[in-house]
Design a protein around this motif. Structure first.
Motif, mmCIF file in Angstrom:
data_model
loop_
_atom_site.group_PDB
_atom_site.id
_atom_site.type_symbol
_atom_site.label_atom_id
_atom_site.label_comp_id
_atom_site.label_asym_id
_atom_site.label_seq_id
_atom_site.Cartn_x
_atom_site.Cartn_y
_atom_site.Cartn_z
ATOM 1 N N THR A 1 -22.501 -27.221 33.268
ATOM 2 C CA THR A 1 -21.338 -26.340 33.117
ATOM 3 C C THR A 1 -21.496 -25.428 31.915
ATOM 4 O O THR A 1 -21.202 -24.221 31.984
ATOM 5 N N GLU A 2 -21.974 -25.978 30.806
ATOM 6 C CA GLU A 2 -22.156 -25.189 29.587
ATOM 7 C C GLU A 2 -23.142 -24.049 29.816
ATOM 8 O O GLU A 2 -22.885 -22.901 29.431
ATOM 9 N N GLU B 1 -23.994 -22.621 32.652
ATOM 10 C CA GLU B 1 -23.420 -21.640 33.576
ATOM 11 C C GLU B 1 -22.432 -20.717 32.856
ATOM 12 O O GLU B 1 -22.423 -19.500 33.085
ATOM 13 N N LEU B 2 -21.597 -21.294 31.993
ATOM 14 C CA LEU B 2 -20.615 -20.501 31.264
ATOM 15 C C LEU B 2 -21.272 -19.560 30.254
ATOM 16 O O LEU B 2 -20.817 -18.429 30.053
ATOM 17 N N THR C 1 -22.710 -16.715 32.346
ATOM 18 C CA THR C 1 -21.638 -15.852 32.860
ATOM 19 C C THR C 1 -21.046 -14.993 31.744
ATOM 20 O O THR C 1 -20.796 -13.797 31.921
ATOM 21 N N SER C 2 -20.825 -15.604 30.586
ATOM 22 C CA SER C 2 -20.256 -14.875 29.448
ATOM 23 C C SER C 2 -21.220 -13.807 28.945
ATOM 24 O O SER C 2 -20.816 -12.685 28.610
ATOM 25 N N ILE D 1 -17.772 -25.176 25.871
ATOM 26 C CA ILE D 1 -17.208 -24.933 27.207
ATOM 27 C C ILE D 1 -15.799 -24.375 27.089
ATOM 28 O O ILE D 1 -15.441 -23.393 27.746
ATOM 29 N N ASP D 2 -14.986 -24.991 26.223
ATOM 30 C CA ASP D 2 -13.616 -24.511 26.020
ATOM 31 C C ASP D 2 -13.615 -23.080 25.502
ATOM 32 O O ASP D 2 -12.830 -22.233 25.953
ATOM 33 N N CYS E 1 -15.992 -20.680 25.815
ATOM 34 C CA CYS E 1 -16.456 -19.721 26.818
ATOM 35 C C CYS E 1 -15.402 -19.479 27.900
ATOM 36 O O CYS E 1 -15.221 -18.340 28.351
ATOM 37 N N LYS E 2 -14.723 -20.531 28.307
ATOM 38 C CA LYS E 2 -13.684 -20.370 29.335
ATOM 39 C C LYS E 2 -12.597 -19.410 28.856
ATOM 40 O O LYS E 2 -12.120 -18.561 29.621
ATOM 41 N N LEU F 1 -13.852 -15.714 28.663
ATOM 42 C CA LEU F 1 -13.954 -15.052 29.965
ATOM 43 C C LEU F 1 -12.620 -14.513 30.460
ATOM 44 O O LEU F 1 -12.580 -13.680 31.374
#
Length: 485
Positions: free
Chosen positions: A416-417, A419-420, A423-424, A445-446, A448-449, A452
Protein backbone atom coordinates in the motif's frame (compact mmCIF):
# COMPACT_ATOMS: atom_id res chain seq x y z
CA UNK A 1 -5.26 62.80 30.67
CA UNK A 2 -4.79 59.85 33.00
CA UNK A 3 -4.31 57.40 30.08
CA UNK A 4 -1.64 59.62 28.52
CA UNK A 5 0.16 59.87 31.87
CA UNK A 6 0.12 56.09 32.35
CA UNK A 7 1.46 55.54 28.83
CA UNK A 8 4.33 58.00 29.36
CA UNK A 9 5.27 56.20 32.57
CA UNK A 10 5.22 52.82 30.85
CA UNK A 11 7.38 54.04 27.96
CA UNK A 12 9.87 55.57 30.40
CA UNK A 13 10.19 52.30 32.35
CA UNK A 14 10.66 50.26 29.15
CA UNK A 15 13.33 52.64 27.84
CA UNK A 16 15.17 52.55 31.18
CA UNK A 17 15.17 48.75 31.15
CA UNK A 18 16.56 48.62 27.61
CA UNK A 19 19.37 51.07 28.44
CA UNK A 20 20.35 49.16 31.60
CA UNK A 21 20.48 45.71 30.04
CA UNK A 22 23.04 44.14 27.73
CA UNK A 23 22.15 42.09 24.70
CA UNK A 24 23.57 38.58 24.56
CA UNK A 25 26.35 38.05 22.00
CA UNK A 26 26.51 35.01 19.72
CA UNK A 27 29.50 33.63 21.64
CA UNK A 28 27.69 34.13 24.96
CA UNK A 29 24.64 32.31 23.58
CA UNK A 30 26.75 29.30 22.59
CA UNK A 31 28.36 29.18 26.05
CA UNK A 32 24.98 29.51 27.74
CA UNK A 33 23.55 26.65 25.68
CA UNK A 34 26.38 24.20 26.44
CA UNK A 35 24.23 22.12 28.88
CA UNK A 36 21.54 21.94 26.20
CA UNK A 37 23.96 20.86 23.45
CA UNK A 38 25.39 18.22 25.79
CA UNK A 39 21.89 16.86 26.46
CA UNK A 40 20.74 16.67 22.82
CA UNK A 41 23.88 16.29 20.68
CA UNK A 42 23.33 13.57 18.03
CA UNK A 43 26.70 11.94 18.76
CA UNK A 44 25.31 10.75 22.12
CA UNK A 45 22.41 8.98 20.37
CA UNK A 46 24.45 6.43 18.42
CA UNK A 47 22.31 3.59 19.76
CA UNK A 48 19.10 5.40 18.80
CA UNK A 49 19.11 6.24 15.06
CA UNK A 50 15.57 7.66 15.00
CA UNK A 51 16.15 10.04 17.89
CA UNK A 52 19.56 11.00 16.50
CA UNK A 53 18.04 12.05 13.18
CA UNK A 54 15.30 14.11 14.85
CA UNK A 55 17.92 15.95 16.95
CA UNK A 56 20.18 16.52 13.92
CA UNK A 57 17.40 18.16 11.93
CA UNK A 58 16.07 20.17 14.88
CA UNK A 59 19.56 21.53 15.59
CA UNK A 60 19.83 22.70 11.98
CA UNK A 61 16.58 24.64 12.33
CA UNK A 62 17.58 26.02 15.73
CA UNK A 63 20.93 27.23 14.39
CA UNK A 64 19.12 28.98 11.54
CA UNK A 65 16.82 30.70 14.03
CA UNK A 66 19.77 31.84 16.16
CA UNK A 67 21.62 33.13 13.08
CA UNK A 68 18.58 35.18 12.05
CA UNK A 69 18.39 36.74 15.52
CA UNK A 70 21.92 38.11 15.03
CA UNK A 71 21.24 39.69 11.62
CA UNK A 72 20.98 43.48 11.93
CA UNK A 73 17.52 44.78 11.13
CA UNK A 74 15.93 41.32 10.91
CA UNK A 75 12.24 41.68 11.84
CA UNK A 76 10.32 38.88 10.09
CA UNK A 77 9.83 36.21 12.78
CA UNK A 78 7.45 33.27 12.78
CA UNK A 79 6.96 30.85 15.68
CA UNK A 80 9.26 27.86 15.11
CA UNK A 81 8.30 24.55 16.69
CA UNK A 82 11.16 22.19 17.56
CA UNK A 83 11.33 18.69 18.98
CA UNK A 84 14.40 17.30 20.76
CA UNK A 85 15.15 14.06 22.54
CA UNK A 86 16.87 15.13 25.77
CA UNK A 87 19.09 12.72 27.64
CA UNK A 88 17.88 12.25 31.22
CA UNK A 89 20.07 13.13 34.17
CA UNK A 90 20.59 10.71 37.02
CA UNK A 91 19.09 12.42 40.09
CA UNK A 92 22.09 11.94 42.41
CA UNK A 93 24.96 12.29 39.98
CA UNK A 94 27.55 14.97 40.64
CA UNK A 95 29.82 14.31 37.65
CA UNK A 96 28.61 16.13 34.54
CA UNK A 97 30.11 13.55 32.20
CA UNK A 98 28.30 10.75 34.05
CA UNK A 99 25.10 12.59 34.89
CA UNK A 100 23.07 11.01 32.12
CA UNK A 101 21.73 7.48 32.18
CA UNK A 102 22.94 5.07 29.52
CA UNK A 103 19.73 4.94 27.48
CA UNK A 104 17.17 7.20 29.17
CA UNK A 105 15.82 10.18 27.27
CA UNK A 106 12.59 12.13 26.90
CA UNK A 107 10.97 13.99 24.04
CA UNK A 108 10.61 17.75 24.48
CA UNK A 109 8.69 20.02 22.09
CA UNK A 110 8.64 23.79 22.32
CA UNK A 111 7.98 26.84 20.15
CA UNK A 112 10.50 29.63 19.62
CA UNK A 113 8.92 33.06 19.21
CA UNK A 114 11.35 35.45 20.93
CA UNK A 115 13.19 38.25 19.12
CA UNK A 116 16.44 38.38 21.10
CA UNK A 117 19.17 35.88 21.98
CA UNK A 118 18.80 36.08 25.75
CA UNK A 119 15.08 35.32 25.76
CA UNK A 120 15.62 32.49 23.26
CA UNK A 121 18.41 30.89 25.28
CA UNK A 122 16.35 31.05 28.47
CA UNK A 123 13.29 29.59 26.74
CA UNK A 124 15.34 26.66 25.39
CA UNK A 125 16.93 25.87 28.76
CA UNK A 126 13.64 26.23 30.66
CA UNK A 127 11.74 24.10 28.13
CA UNK A 128 14.27 21.29 28.60
CA UNK A 129 14.26 21.71 32.42
CA UNK A 130 17.93 22.71 32.41
CA UNK A 131 19.47 25.17 34.86
CA UNK A 132 19.79 28.85 33.92
CA UNK A 133 21.94 29.85 36.91
CA UNK A 134 25.18 29.87 34.87
CA UNK A 135 23.80 32.71 32.69
CA UNK A 136 24.38 35.14 35.58
CA UNK A 137 28.13 34.74 35.05
CA UNK A 138 27.78 36.09 31.52
CA UNK A 139 27.26 39.59 32.97
CA UNK A 140 23.85 39.90 31.37
CA UNK A 141 20.86 41.48 33.09
CA UNK A 142 18.50 38.52 32.98
CA UNK A 143 16.33 39.60 35.91
CA UNK A 144 13.12 39.74 33.83
CA UNK A 145 13.65 36.09 32.87
CA UNK A 146 14.31 34.47 36.24
CA UNK A 147 10.83 33.00 36.42
CA UNK A 148 10.88 29.53 34.90
CA UNK A 149 9.08 29.21 31.60
CA UNK A 150 8.82 33.02 31.34
CA UNK A 151 8.65 34.14 27.73
CA UNK A 152 7.68 37.83 28.00
CA UNK A 153 10.58 40.28 28.20
CA UNK A 154 8.93 43.09 30.21
CA UNK A 155 10.10 44.70 33.48
CA UNK A 156 6.61 45.02 34.92
CA UNK A 157 3.48 42.86 34.84
CA UNK A 158 0.29 44.88 34.47
CA UNK A 159 -3.13 43.72 35.60
CA UNK A 160 -5.57 42.75 32.83
CA UNK A 161 -7.81 45.66 33.82
CA UNK A 162 -5.06 48.07 32.74
CA UNK A 163 -5.42 46.95 29.11
CA UNK A 164 -9.22 47.04 29.32
CA UNK A 165 -9.10 50.61 30.69
CA UNK A 166 -6.41 52.03 28.36
CA UNK A 167 -7.22 50.08 25.21
CA UNK A 168 -3.58 49.02 24.80
CA UNK A 169 -2.81 45.53 23.47
CA UNK A 170 -1.86 42.88 26.02
CA UNK A 171 1.53 41.40 24.90
CA UNK A 172 0.84 38.12 26.73
CA UNK A 173 -2.49 37.71 24.98
CA UNK A 174 -0.93 38.47 21.59
CA UNK A 175 1.77 35.88 22.29
CA UNK A 176 -0.78 33.22 23.23
CA UNK A 177 -2.71 33.90 20.02
CA UNK A 178 0.48 33.57 17.95
CA UNK A 179 1.26 30.24 19.59
CA UNK A 180 -2.25 28.96 18.87
CA UNK A 181 -1.86 29.67 15.14
CA UNK A 182 -0.69 26.42 13.60
CA UNK A 183 1.39 26.34 10.44
CA UNK A 184 -0.63 24.83 7.59
CA UNK A 185 0.81 23.03 4.60
CA UNK A 186 -0.60 25.56 2.13
CA UNK A 187 0.68 28.61 4.03
CA UNK A 188 4.10 27.05 4.52
CA UNK A 189 4.42 26.17 0.83
CA UNK A 190 3.34 29.71 -0.07
CA UNK A 191 6.16 31.10 2.05
CA UNK A 192 8.89 28.61 1.12
CA UNK A 193 8.29 27.48 -2.47
CA UNK A 194 10.43 30.22 -4.04
CA UNK A 195 13.38 29.50 -1.73
CA UNK A 196 13.14 25.74 -2.39
CA UNK A 197 12.96 26.20 -6.17
CA UNK A 198 16.01 28.47 -6.11
CA UNK A 199 18.05 25.98 -4.06
CA UNK A 200 16.87 23.04 -6.17
CA UNK A 201 17.89 24.71 -9.45
CA UNK A 202 21.29 25.53 -7.99
CA UNK A 203 21.78 21.90 -6.94
CA UNK A 204 20.76 20.29 -10.27
CA UNK A 205 24.28 20.24 -11.82
CA UNK A 206 25.67 18.68 -8.64
CA UNK A 207 22.85 16.11 -8.57
CA UNK A 208 23.77 15.03 -12.12
CA UNK A 209 27.43 14.88 -11.14
CA UNK A 210 26.54 12.71 -8.13
CA UNK A 211 24.59 10.24 -10.26
CA UNK A 212 27.44 10.08 -12.78
CA UNK A 213 30.07 9.42 -10.13
CA UNK A 214 27.91 6.85 -8.37
CA UNK A 215 27.22 4.96 -11.61
CA UNK A 216 30.86 4.98 -12.74
CA UNK A 217 32.25 3.80 -9.40
CA UNK A 218 29.56 1.14 -8.97
CA UNK A 219 30.33 -0.19 -12.45
CA UNK A 220 34.11 0.03 -12.07
CA UNK A 221 34.18 -1.73 -8.67
CA UNK A 222 31.16 -3.97 -9.44
CA UNK A 223 29.42 -2.75 -6.29
CA UNK A 224 25.91 -3.73 -5.26
CA UNK A 225 25.17 -0.15 -4.13
CA UNK A 226 26.62 3.07 -2.68
CA UNK A 227 24.79 4.62 0.27
CA UNK A 228 25.09 7.31 2.93
CA UNK A 229 24.20 6.80 6.58
CA UNK A 230 23.30 10.44 7.18
CA UNK A 231 21.60 13.16 5.16
CA UNK A 232 24.71 14.99 3.94
CA UNK A 233 24.29 17.59 1.20
CA UNK A 234 24.87 16.80 -2.48
CA UNK A 235 28.21 18.67 -2.58
CA UNK A 236 29.45 16.69 0.43
CA UNK A 237 28.45 13.39 -1.20
CA UNK A 238 30.19 14.30 -4.46
CA UNK A 239 33.35 15.09 -2.52
CA UNK A 240 33.24 11.67 -0.85
CA UNK A 241 32.85 9.90 -4.20
CA UNK A 242 35.74 11.91 -5.68
CA UNK A 243 37.89 10.73 -2.76
CA UNK A 244 36.97 7.11 -3.42
CA UNK A 245 37.66 7.62 -7.14
CA UNK A 246 41.17 8.92 -6.38
CA UNK A 247 41.84 5.87 -4.21
CA UNK A 248 40.73 3.59 -7.06
CA UNK A 249 43.28 5.25 -9.34
CA UNK A 250 46.09 5.09 -6.76
CA UNK A 251 45.50 1.58 -5.33
CA UNK A 252 43.26 -0.39 -7.71
CA UNK A 253 44.57 -3.74 -6.44
CA UNK A 254 43.21 -3.31 -2.88
CA UNK A 255 39.65 -2.67 -4.10
CA UNK A 256 39.22 -6.04 -5.81
CA UNK A 257 37.87 -7.54 -2.58
CA UNK A 258 34.86 -5.17 -2.55
CA UNK A 259 33.18 -6.77 -5.58
CA UNK A 260 29.44 -7.38 -5.04
CA UNK A 261 29.32 -5.40 -1.79
CA UNK A 262 27.53 -2.22 -0.69
CA UNK A 263 29.69 0.74 0.32
CA UNK A 264 28.28 3.03 3.01
CA UNK A 265 29.76 6.45 3.82
CA UNK A 266 29.34 6.93 7.55
CA UNK A 267 31.07 8.17 10.73
CA UNK A 268 33.58 5.33 11.07
CA UNK A 269 35.36 2.77 8.92
CA UNK A 270 34.97 -1.01 9.04
CA UNK A 271 32.31 -3.54 8.12
CA UNK A 272 28.76 -3.16 9.40
CA UNK A 273 26.62 -5.82 11.02
CA UNK A 274 24.67 -6.01 7.75
CA UNK A 275 27.87 -6.85 5.85
CA UNK A 276 28.36 -3.45 4.19
CA UNK A 277 31.77 -1.82 3.80
CA UNK A 278 31.80 1.36 5.93
CA UNK A 279 34.04 4.27 4.95
CA UNK A 280 34.42 6.92 7.65
CA UNK A 281 34.08 10.37 6.12
CA UNK A 282 36.66 11.81 8.52
CA UNK A 283 39.25 9.13 7.71
CA UNK A 284 42.04 9.57 5.18
CA UNK A 285 42.85 7.21 2.30
CA UNK A 286 45.30 5.28 4.48
CA UNK A 287 42.44 4.17 6.77
CA UNK A 288 40.21 3.26 3.82
CA UNK A 289 43.02 1.22 2.27
CA UNK A 290 43.43 -0.75 5.52
CA UNK A 291 39.71 -1.59 5.51
CA UNK A 292 39.82 -2.88 1.93
CA UNK A 293 42.91 -4.98 2.76
CA UNK A 294 41.13 -6.53 5.75
CA UNK A 295 38.00 -7.50 3.83
CA UNK A 296 38.94 -11.22 3.48
CA UNK A 297 39.19 -11.46 7.29
CA UNK A 298 35.87 -9.62 7.65
CA UNK A 299 34.23 -12.15 5.31
CA UNK A 300 35.48 -15.01 7.51
CA UNK A 301 34.02 -13.32 10.60
CA UNK A 302 30.75 -12.80 8.76
CA UNK A 303 30.50 -16.56 8.09
CA UNK A 304 30.98 -17.23 11.81
CA UNK A 305 28.30 -14.63 12.57
CA UNK A 306 25.81 -16.31 10.23
CA UNK A 307 26.57 -19.63 11.93
CA UNK A 308 25.81 -18.06 15.34
CA UNK A 309 22.49 -16.70 14.05
CA UNK A 310 21.61 -20.18 12.83
CA UNK A 311 22.49 -21.77 16.20
CA UNK A 312 20.34 -19.23 18.07
CA UNK A 313 17.50 -19.93 15.67
CA UNK A 314 17.71 -23.65 16.41
CA UNK A 315 17.59 -23.05 20.17
CA UNK A 316 14.51 -20.81 19.79
CA UNK A 317 12.31 -23.09 17.74
CA UNK A 318 13.36 -21.85 14.32
CA UNK A 319 12.74 -18.11 14.85
CA UNK A 320 14.95 -16.10 12.46
CA UNK A 321 17.50 -13.64 13.88
CA UNK A 322 17.62 -10.53 11.68
CA UNK A 323 19.37 -7.16 11.65
CA UNK A 324 17.33 -4.16 10.41
CA UNK A 325 19.48 -1.16 9.49
CA UNK A 326 16.61 1.35 9.68
CA UNK A 327 15.60 0.33 13.21
CA UNK A 328 18.90 -0.58 14.85
CA UNK A 329 22.10 1.35 15.57
CA UNK A 330 24.88 1.08 13.02
CA UNK A 331 26.99 -1.66 14.62
CA UNK A 332 30.29 -2.96 13.32
CA UNK A 333 30.59 -6.62 12.46
CA UNK A 334 32.77 -7.20 15.54
CA UNK A 335 30.27 -5.50 17.87
CA UNK A 336 27.35 -7.48 16.51
CA UNK A 337 29.28 -10.76 16.69
CA UNK A 338 30.04 -10.17 20.39
CA UNK A 339 26.36 -9.44 21.04
CA UNK A 340 25.27 -12.65 19.31
CA UNK A 341 27.95 -14.73 21.02
CA UNK A 342 26.97 -13.51 24.50
CA UNK A 343 23.27 -14.13 23.81
CA UNK A 344 23.95 -17.59 22.37
CA UNK A 345 25.96 -18.68 25.42
CA UNK A 346 23.15 -17.56 27.73
CA UNK A 347 20.55 -19.50 25.69
CA UNK A 348 22.71 -22.61 25.47
CA UNK A 349 23.17 -22.73 29.23
CA UNK A 350 19.46 -22.17 29.97
CA UNK A 351 18.26 -25.08 27.76
CA UNK A 352 14.84 -23.57 26.97
CA UNK A 353 12.28 -26.23 25.91
CA UNK A 354 11.31 -24.85 22.48
CA UNK A 355 9.91 -27.44 20.08
CA UNK A 356 12.08 -27.63 16.94
CA UNK A 357 10.73 -25.46 14.07
CA UNK A 358 7.65 -24.48 16.12
CA UNK A 359 8.43 -20.77 15.57
CA UNK A 360 9.51 -20.93 11.93
CA UNK A 361 8.44 -17.87 9.96
CA UNK A 362 8.84 -15.54 12.95
CA UNK A 363 11.63 -12.97 13.29
CA UNK A 364 13.57 -11.30 16.09
CA UNK A 365 16.22 -8.60 16.50
CA UNK A 366 18.64 -8.27 19.41
CA UNK A 367 18.92 -4.94 21.22
CA UNK A 368 21.53 -4.02 23.81
CA UNK A 369 19.75 -0.90 25.13
CA UNK A 370 16.45 -2.45 26.25
CA UNK A 371 15.45 -4.34 29.37
CA UNK A 372 12.06 -5.78 28.44
CA UNK A 373 11.05 -7.71 25.29
CA UNK A 374 8.49 -6.17 22.94
CA UNK A 375 6.71 -6.87 19.66
CA UNK A 376 7.14 -4.40 16.80
CA UNK A 377 4.17 -3.35 14.65
CA UNK A 378 5.92 -5.06 11.71
CA UNK A 379 5.84 -8.42 13.52
CA UNK A 380 9.44 -8.95 14.65
CA UNK A 381 10.30 -9.50 18.29
CA UNK A 382 12.65 -6.94 19.88
CA UNK A 383 14.65 -8.94 22.42
CA UNK A 384 17.08 -7.37 24.93
CA UNK A 385 20.43 -9.14 25.17
CA UNK A 386 20.03 -9.10 28.98
CA UNK A 387 16.57 -10.65 28.87
CA UNK A 388 15.96 -13.47 31.34
CA UNK A 389 15.52 -16.74 29.36
CA UNK A 390 12.33 -17.70 31.21
CA UNK A 391 10.80 -14.27 30.52
CA UNK A 392 11.88 -14.57 26.90
CA UNK A 393 10.20 -17.96 26.52
CA UNK A 394 6.92 -16.79 28.05
CA UNK A 395 6.82 -13.60 25.97
CA UNK A 396 7.45 -15.36 22.65
CA UNK A 397 4.82 -18.02 23.34
CA UNK A 398 2.27 -15.38 24.40
CA UNK A 399 2.86 -13.13 21.38
CA UNK A 400 3.55 -15.68 18.62
CA UNK A 401 0.10 -15.47 16.99
CA UNK A 402 0.03 -11.67 17.14
CA UNK A 403 3.52 -11.63 15.59
CA UNK A 404 2.32 -13.73 12.63
CA UNK A 405 -0.63 -11.39 12.10
CA UNK A 406 1.66 -8.35 12.23
CA UNK A 407 4.03 -9.89 9.70
CA UNK A 408 1.16 -10.45 7.30
CA UNK A 409 -0.10 -6.92 7.84
CA UNK A 410 3.42 -5.62 7.19
CA UNK A 411 3.46 -7.14 3.70
CA UNK A 412 0.12 -5.56 2.91
CA UNK A 413 1.23 -2.21 4.35
CA UNK A 414 4.45 -2.16 2.31
CA UNK A 415 2.49 -2.74 -0.89
CA UNK A 416 0.00 0.00 0.00
CA UNK A 417 2.80 2.41 0.89
CA UNK A 418 4.59 1.87 -2.43
CA UNK A 419 1.37 2.31 -4.41
CA UNK A 420 0.56 5.56 -2.61
CA UNK A 421 4.08 6.92 -3.13
CA UNK A 422 3.88 6.14 -6.86
CA UNK A 423 0.40 7.66 -7.17
CA UNK A 424 1.38 10.80 -5.25
CA UNK A 425 4.59 11.22 -7.26
CA UNK A 426 2.62 11.00 -10.49
CA UNK A 427 -0.27 13.26 -9.43
CA UNK A 428 1.93 16.12 -8.21
CA UNK A 429 4.62 15.60 -10.91
CA UNK A 430 7.24 15.22 -8.17
CA UNK A 431 10.81 14.46 -9.11
CA UNK A 432 11.11 12.41 -5.94
CA UNK A 433 8.97 11.48 -2.92
CA UNK A 434 10.63 9.81 0.06
CA UNK A 435 10.49 9.64 3.86
CA UNK A 436 12.94 9.82 6.73
CA UNK A 437 13.70 6.49 8.46
CA UNK A 438 12.00 7.76 11.63
CA UNK A 439 8.65 7.98 9.79
CA UNK A 440 6.74 4.69 9.97
CA UNK A 441 4.87 3.08 7.08
CA UNK A 442 1.54 3.75 8.82
CA UNK A 443 2.43 7.45 9.11
CA UNK A 444 3.55 7.59 5.47
CA UNK A 445 0.33 5.96 4.28
CA UNK A 446 -1.79 8.41 6.28
CA UNK A 447 0.23 11.36 4.93
CA UNK A 448 -0.03 10.28 1.27
CA UNK A 449 -3.76 9.60 1.49
CA UNK A 450 -4.40 13.12 2.76
CA UNK A 451 -2.01 14.66 0.22
CA UNK A 452 -3.93 13.02 -2.63
CA UNK A 453 -7.06 14.86 -1.53
CA UNK A 454 -5.33 18.23 -2.08
CA UNK A 455 -4.45 20.31 -5.12
CA UNK A 456 -0.79 21.30 -4.76
CA UNK A 457 0.69 22.82 -7.93
CA UNK A 458 3.63 24.06 -5.84
CA UNK A 459 5.11 20.55 -5.79
CA UNK A 460 5.72 20.09 -9.52
CA UNK A 461 9.30 18.99 -10.16
CA UNK A 462 10.21 19.14 -6.46
CA UNK A 463 11.89 16.67 -4.11
CA UNK A 464 9.49 16.06 -1.22
CA UNK A 465 10.60 14.44 2.03
CA UNK A 466 8.06 13.29 4.63
CA UNK A 467 9.47 14.13 8.04
CA UNK A 468 8.34 15.33 11.49
CA UNK A 469 8.61 19.07 10.83
CA UNK A 470 8.76 21.74 8.12
CA UNK A 471 12.10 22.73 6.58
CA UNK A 472 13.84 23.45 3.28
CA UNK A 473 17.09 21.49 2.95
CA UNK A 474 20.22 23.08 1.55
CA UNK A 475 19.74 21.38 -1.84
CA UNK A 476 16.09 22.41 -2.20
CA UNK A 477 14.30 19.34 -0.82
CA UNK A 478 11.01 20.24 0.86
CA UNK A 479 10.45 18.56 4.25
CA UNK A 480 6.91 18.45 5.63
CA UNK A 481 5.60 16.68 8.75
CA UNK A 482 3.67 13.49 8.08
CA UNK A 483 0.79 14.83 10.22
CA UNK A 484 0.60 18.20 8.40
CA UNK A 485 -2.50 20.33 8.86
Amino acid sequence: TFCYFIRLCLEKILLQCILQSRTLSGADAINALRPFYFAVHPDFFGQHPKEREVNENSLKRLNGYLENLQKPGFRSFKPTQLTFYVREREPNSSNVQESFSASGFRAVSFTLHTRDLLSTVLDILNSCSLSTEHIQSLNVNSQPHKEAKSTVNRPIKWDKTYYSFTGFKDPEEELEQAQRVETTLISWLDDNEASAVKKLKKSLPLRKELERLKFELSHQLQLSDIRWQRSWGIAHRCSQLHSLGRLVQQRPEVLRNVKGRTVVFTDRSGMSAAGHVMLGTMDVHHHWTKIFERLPNYYKLQKRLLFLEDRISQLLGGIQVIYIEELQPLLTLEEYYETLDSFYNKLRDSRLPFHPRSLRGLQMILESDRYAPSLHEFGHFMIPTVCDPATLQWFIFAKAQEARENLKRKEEMMITEKELIDTSTEKFSLDRLYKEPSVSSAQMIDCCKRLLEESLPYLQGMHLCISHFYSVLQDGDLCIPWNWK
